[in-house]
Design a protein around this motif. Sequence first.
Motif, mmCIF file in Angstrom:
data_model
loop_
_atom_site.group_PDB
_atom_site.id
_atom_site.type_symbol
_atom_site.label_atom_id
_atom_site.label_comp_id
_atom_site.label_asym_id
_atom_site.label_seq_id
_atom_site.Cartn_x
_atom_site.Cartn_y
_atom_site.Cartn_z
ATOM 1 N N GLU A 208 56.729 12.606 10.446
ATOM 2 C CA GLU A 208 56.434 11.980 11.702
ATOM 3 C C GLU A 208 55.978 13.206 12.697
ATOM 4 N N PRO A 209 55.087 14.039 12.289
ATOM 5 C CA PRO A 209 55.073 15.500 12.939
ATOM 6 C C PRO A 209 54.219 15.079 14.345
ATOM 7 N N THR A 210 53.687 13.891 14.579
ATOM 8 C CA THR A 210 53.157 13.752 15.756
ATOM 9 C C THR A 210 53.652 12.738 16.539
ATOM 10 N N GLY A 211 54.907 12.235 16.392
ATOM 11 C CA GLY A 211 55.719 11.247 17.155
ATOM 12 C C GLY A 211 55.941 11.284 18.475
ATOM 13 N N ALA A 212 55.996 12.704 19.059
ATOM 14 C CA ALA A 212 56.169 13.046 20.367
ATOM 15 C C ALA A 212 55.023 13.537 21.347
ATOM 16 N N LEU A 213 54.033 13.134 20.442
ATOM 17 C CA LEU A 213 52.718 13.943 21.162
ATOM 18 C C LEU A 213 51.786 12.841 21.700
ATOM 19 N N ASP A 214 50.995 13.185 22.634
ATOM 20 C CA ASP A 214 49.875 12.304 23.050
ATOM 21 C C ASP A 214 48.572 12.355 22.068
ATOM 22 N N PRO A 215 47.958 11.094 22.263
ATOM 23 C CA PRO A 215 46.682 11.225 21.312
ATOM 24 C C PRO A 215 46.253 12.329 20.877
ATOM 25 N N VAL A 216 45.557 13.197 21.976
ATOM 26 C CA VAL A 216 44.727 14.191 22.070
ATOM 27 C C VAL A 216 45.326 15.440 21.203
ATOM 28 N N THR A 217 46.761 15.638 21.740
ATOM 29 C CA THR A 217 47.160 16.757 20.965
ATOM 30 C C THR A 217 47.747 16.428 19.699
ATOM 31 N N ALA A 218 47.971 15.138 19.335
ATOM 32 C CA ALA A 218 48.156 14.827 17.947
ATOM 33 C C ALA A 218 47.274 14.764 17.138
ATOM 34 N N ALA A 219 45.901 14.708 17.408
ATOM 35 C CA ALA A 219 44.825 14.929 16.798
ATOM 36 C C ALA A 219 44.421 16.544 16.640
ATOM 37 N N GLN A 220 44.655 17.163 17.410
ATOM 38 C CA GLN A 220 44.492 18.763 17.490
ATOM 39 C C GLN A 220 45.392 19.131 16.149
ATOM 40 N N VAL A 221 46.721 18.818 16.447
ATOM 41 C CA VAL A 221 47.594 19.401 15.762
ATOM 42 C C VAL A 221 47.606 19.079 14.282
ATOM 43 N N MET A 222 47.103 17.761 14.065
ATOM 44 C CA MET A 222 46.737 17.193 12.644
ATOM 45 C C MET A 222 45.485 17.821 12.217
ATOM 46 N N ASP A 223 44.538 18.074 12.938
ATOM 47 C CA ASP A 223 43.389 18.677 12.334
ATOM 48 C C ASP A 223 43.976 20.065 11.725
ATOM 49 N N LEU A 224 44.772 20.697 12.353
ATOM 50 C CA LEU A 224 45.427 21.970 11.881
ATOM 51 C C LEU A 224 46.203 21.815 10.545
ATOM 52 N N LEU A 225 46.994 20.725 10.351
ATOM 53 C CA LEU A 225 47.430 20.409 9.256
ATOM 54 C C LEU A 225 46.560 20.253 8.061
ATOM 55 N N PHE A 226 45.845 19.251 8.310
ATOM 56 C CA PHE A 226 44.728 18.719 7.274
ATOM 57 C C PHE A 226 43.875 20.305 6.890
ATOM 58 N N ALA A 227 43.519 20.775 7.716
ATOM 59 C CA ALA A 227 42.575 21.820 7.557
ATOM 60 C C ALA A 227 43.517 22.768 6.490
ATOM 61 N N THR A 228 44.467 23.323 7.003
ATOM 62 C CA THR A 228 45.571 24.016 6.202
ATOM 63 C C THR A 228 45.541 23.303 4.652
ATOM 64 N N ALA A 229 45.775 22.262 4.573
ATOM 65 C CA ALA A 229 46.196 21.432 3.291
ATOM 66 C C ALA A 229 44.734 21.528 2.521
#
Length: 239
Positions: A173-194
């Motif tokens: 649940e890495p984005t449970g506390a994040l607004d949609p915009v910040t969540a998308a940015q953070v997930m971009d980072l995680l997906f790109a790393t993977a």
Amino acid sequence: MTVAVELSGVTRRFKLRGRKDPLTVLDDISMVVPGGGSIAIVGLSGAGKSTLLNILGLLDRPDEGTITLFGKDTTALPERERASLRGKTIGFVFQQLNLLSGRSARQQVAVPLLYEGGRSLRRRNELADEALRRVGLAERLHSKVSELSGGEQQRVAIARALIRDPRLILADEPTGALDPVTAAQVMDLLFATAREDGRALILVTHDHVLARRADRVYTLDAGRLYTGRPEAEPEPSRK
Ligand SMILES: Nc1ncnc2c1ncn2[C@@H]1O[C@H](COP(=O)(O)OP(=O)(O)OP(=O)(O)O)[C@@H](O)[C@H]1O
Ligand SMILES: [Mg+2]
């Protein structure tokens, strides 16, 4: 195809207080995550998602079955070697974050580098600052964790998970506390790393829109792992 993670016949039971029979939380689970791939795991609260991540992260052992990480069978490894493999290979974003509230963001993110050893304080700080910048916290390097908002703390936890450049990212649940915009940015980072060759991301989420960004979605239900999303899921998500 390289294989990042392979689970075979993983079963986990818990003895419950006041109950004679153990509860089977994971029941004969097998799956393969290819190198460069991402998977999302969805399922109801209590379905066993965090239990599965703990086993994948070598924080817990199954009662039956094997976990192979990057070709190494971890089943029979002694605890010391499991800890070392965990530190070198895995970045874990915990559901409960597990942050030390008295530390600064920079100190908290640098903790995994202390275990690794061999880097100067200055270099550790540089790397921590860079990781914090990537999650949008460049201005908060010196703030105490306890002074940060819930979403900022979540991003500190993500920066800490990425700091040793893990081959396997486990994110609960890495984005449970994040607004949609910040969540998308953070997930971009995680997906790109993977996506970098030979790495992998295993994501647990209740957010079906986010889950769909992964290469594959699995559903945990009554101890079993199914490919795809549950039939009864209300859709589309209105988030
Ligand atoms: N150490 C433990 N001892 C006993 N029971 C446990 C233990 N850890 C987990 N459980 C039980 O196993 C089940 C699965 O828990 P888990 O935390 O994996 O669920 P989850 O799918 O992550 O739920 P959520 O979406 O609420 O985070 C729950 O019923 C929980 O009570
Ligand atoms: Mg959980």
